[in-house]
Design a protein around this motif. Structure first.
Motif, PDB file in Angstrom:
ATOM      1  N   TYR A 168     -40.744 -53.483  -4.172  1.00 29.44           N
ATOM      2  CA  TYR A 168     -42.195 -53.555  -4.380  1.00 29.44           C
ATOM      3  C   TYR A 168     -42.802 -54.458  -3.320  1.00 29.44           C
ATOM      4  O   TYR A 168     -42.499 -55.647  -3.252  1.00 29.44           O
ATOM      5  CB  TYR A 168     -42.506 -54.096  -5.771  1.00 29.44           C
ATOM      6  N   ARG A 169     -43.651 -53.870  -2.487  1.00 29.90           N
ATOM      7  CA  ARG A 169     -44.315 -54.639  -1.436  1.00 29.90           C
ATOM      8  C   ARG A 169     -45.634 -55.183  -1.973  1.00 29.90           C
ATOM      9  O   ARG A 169     -46.580 -54.431  -2.234  1.00 29.90           O
ATOM     10  CB  ARG A 169     -44.541 -53.771  -0.199  1.00 29.90           C
TER      11      ARG A 169
ATOM     12  N   GLN B 183     -49.070 -53.241  -2.398  1.00 28.23           N
ATOM     13  CA  GLN B 183     -48.886 -52.727  -3.758  1.00 28.23           C
ATOM     14  C   GLN B 183     -48.158 -51.381  -3.774  1.00 28.23           C
ATOM     15  O   GLN B 183     -48.393 -50.540  -4.648  1.00 28.23           O
ATOM     16  CB  GLN B 183     -50.222 -52.602  -4.514  1.00 28.23           C
ATOM     17  N   ASP B 184     -47.260 -51.181  -2.811  1.00 29.97           N
ATOM     18  CA  ASP B 184     -46.464 -49.956  -2.758  1.00 29.97           C
ATOM     19  C   ASP B 184     -45.078 -50.224  -3.334  1.00 29.97           C
ATOM     20  O   ASP B 184     -44.467 -51.260  -3.048  1.00 29.97           O
ATOM     21  CB  ASP B 184     -46.310 -49.472  -1.311  1.00 29.97           C
ATOM     22  N   ILE B 185     -44.571 -49.284  -4.133  1.00 31.93           N
ATOM     23  CA  ILE B 185     -43.210 -49.388  -4.631  1.00 31.93           C
ATOM     24  C   ILE B 185     -42.381 -48.272  -4.006  1.00 31.93           C
ATOM     25  O   ILE B 185     -42.829 -47.128  -3.893  1.00 31.93           O
ATOM     26  CB  ILE B 185     -43.151 -49.336  -6.174  1.00 31.93           C
TER      27      ILE B 185
ATOM     28  N   ALA C 217     -51.689 -57.521  -6.919  1.00 29.60           N
ATOM     29  CA  ALA C 217     -50.308 -57.135  -7.202  1.00 29.60           C
ATOM     30  C   ALA C 217     -50.121 -56.942  -8.707  1.00 29.60           C
ATOM     31  O   ALA C 217     -50.752 -57.621  -9.519  1.00 29.60           O
ATOM     32  CB  ALA C 217     -49.345 -58.194  -6.686  1.00 29.60           C
TER      33      ALA C 217
ATOM     34  N   LEU D 153     -44.852 -54.285 -12.320  1.00 29.65           N
ATOM     35  CA  LEU D 153     -44.018 -53.652 -11.299  1.00 29.65           C
ATOM     36  C   LEU D 153     -43.093 -54.668 -10.643  1.00 29.65           C
ATOM     37  O   LEU D 153     -41.959 -54.347 -10.282  1.00 29.65           O
ATOM     38  CB  LEU D 153     -44.894 -52.974 -10.247  1.00 29.65           C
ATOM     39  N   VAL D 154     -43.569 -55.900 -10.489  1.00 25.31           N
ATOM     40  CA  VAL D 154     -42.724 -56.952  -9.925  1.00 25.31           C
ATOM     41  C   VAL D 154     -41.491 -57.162 -10.801  1.00 25.31           C
ATOM     42  O   VAL D 154     -40.366 -57.283 -10.307  1.00 25.31           O
ATOM     43  CB  VAL D 154     -43.506 -58.270  -9.778  1.00 25.31           C
TER      44      VAL D 154
ATOM     45  N   ALA E  73     -38.849 -54.644 -10.162  1.00 27.54           N
ATOM     46  CA  ALA E  73     -38.411 -54.484  -8.775  1.00 27.54           C
ATOM     47  C   ALA E  73     -37.115 -55.240  -8.505  1.00 27.54           C
ATOM     48  O   ALA E  73     -36.976 -56.406  -8.867  1.00 27.54           O
ATOM     49  CB  ALA E  73     -39.496 -54.971  -7.822  1.00 27.54           C
TER      50      ALA E  73
ATOM     51  N   ALA F  81     -39.054 -57.882  -4.543  1.00 25.88           N
ATOM     52  CA  ALA F  81     -40.494 -57.988  -4.303  1.00 25.88           C
ATOM     53  C   ALA F  81     -40.655 -58.727  -2.980  1.00 25.88           C
ATOM     54  O   ALA F  81     -39.959 -59.714  -2.734  1.00 25.88           O
ATOM     55  CB  ALA F  81     -41.178 -58.751  -5.433  1.00 25.88           C
TER      56      ALA F  81
END
Length: 292
Positions: free
Chosen positions: A51-52, A56-58, A130, A134-135, A138, A141
């Motif tokens: 997760y960037r 905000q891209d996974i 963010a 999702l973090v 991940a 991250a």
């Protein structure tokens, strides 16, 4: 000479650094293989999620292979071997370069210009936009917003010419070339600063009293590092203009630039815990160089 049309890369260690680097190299068309612990091999059977934070891209990452027996290296050839594992976490890796027989012309130094950590195991605060959920899911991250996702020293011309071409082909991150002196001047004084921040309790930059005794000693220590021979003449000149405000201003810039990562919370976790022994080792080396 590396085969840039179908390059093979072995990465020793599949932590946050290894996974992000491998993902970028995979995007660039490389065949990525990891040498890992047996326990880590079990985890790599599952797709890794990256997760960037700054975009905000996974990303799903599964196009890699792995093995656990170090002796298997001897039966294979690779265009590049990257050692990302720290010297305190896996005993068999220690002394790899010495035992490999690789000549100096095939060995150089590199590092990441991004911040990365395991979102699943490290509970760090983040800022909007963010997504904290999702973090938590991940495997890694990370933030890659400085324009220098991978830092490579120009010690070996063949590597500093070919590897950036490969890495930059990923299209989502950038490899930059630094001289050994630039690397030392940029990174080494930070180890003194991290000790000062630890003594102060890892405050936000706005809360640092730059006139406090601790911060004045921190700045003085960083200046001593800047004046080491390894930092070159640029280090000597930089030390002359380094003040108590220099590093507080640098960290204020990084706090803003690396959002939505909480930079000081990351430093507390990373430099105050995860790699604190390595940081101490680096500062001990700086002290030794200063005594010689």
């Amino acid at each position: 000479m590396a085969n840039l049309r179908n390059p093979t890369v072995l990465i020793i260690g599949a932590g946050s650094m290894g996974l992000v680097t491998g993902y970028h190299l995979c995007l660039a068309g490389a065949q990525v293989t990891y040498l890992v612990h047996p326990k880590r091999a079990e985890e790599l059977k599952s797709t890794q999620f990256l997760y960037r934070l700054d975009t905000q891209d996974i990303h799903e990452y599964k196009s890699y292979s792995y093995f656990t027996d170090p002796s298997s290296i001897l039966s294979s050839t690779y265009d590049y071997i990257l050692i990302t594992i720290d010297v305190f976490s896996w005993v068999p890796e220690i002394g790899f370069l010495e035992k490999s027989g690789l000549p100096n012309g095939q060995v150089t130094s590199a590092g990441l210009g991004m911040e990365a950590y395991s979102g699943k195991t490290a509970s760090l605060p983040i800022y909007s936009p963010a997504n904290p959920e999702l973090v938590k899911k991940a495997d890694v991250a990370y933030v890659d917003s400085m324009g220098n996702g991978f830092l490579l020293e120009d010690h070996v011309t063949s590597i500093s010419t070919s590897f950036p071409m490969l890495y930059n082909a990923c299209g989502v991150s950038n490899c930059v070339i630094w001289s050994p002196e630039q690397t030392a001047l940029t990174i080494f004084p930070m180890f003194a600063v991290f000790i000062g921040l630890e003594l102060l309790g890892w405050p936000k930059t706005k809360d640092i009293d730059t006139q406090s005794e601790v911060w004045q000693l921190t700045t003085a220590a960083a200046r001593e590092v800047q004046m080491l021979n390894v930092c070159g003449e640029s280090g000597t000149q930089t030390a002359k203009i380094t003040s108590e405000d220099t590093f507080s201003q640098t960290f204020a810039y990084l706090e803003e630039k690396l959002r939505p990562l909480d930079f000081q919370a990351f430093n507390r976790f990373h430099h105050g815990g995860k790699v604190v022994e390595q940081d101490r080792m680096h500062i001990d080396r700086c002290i030794s160089q200063g005594l010689n």
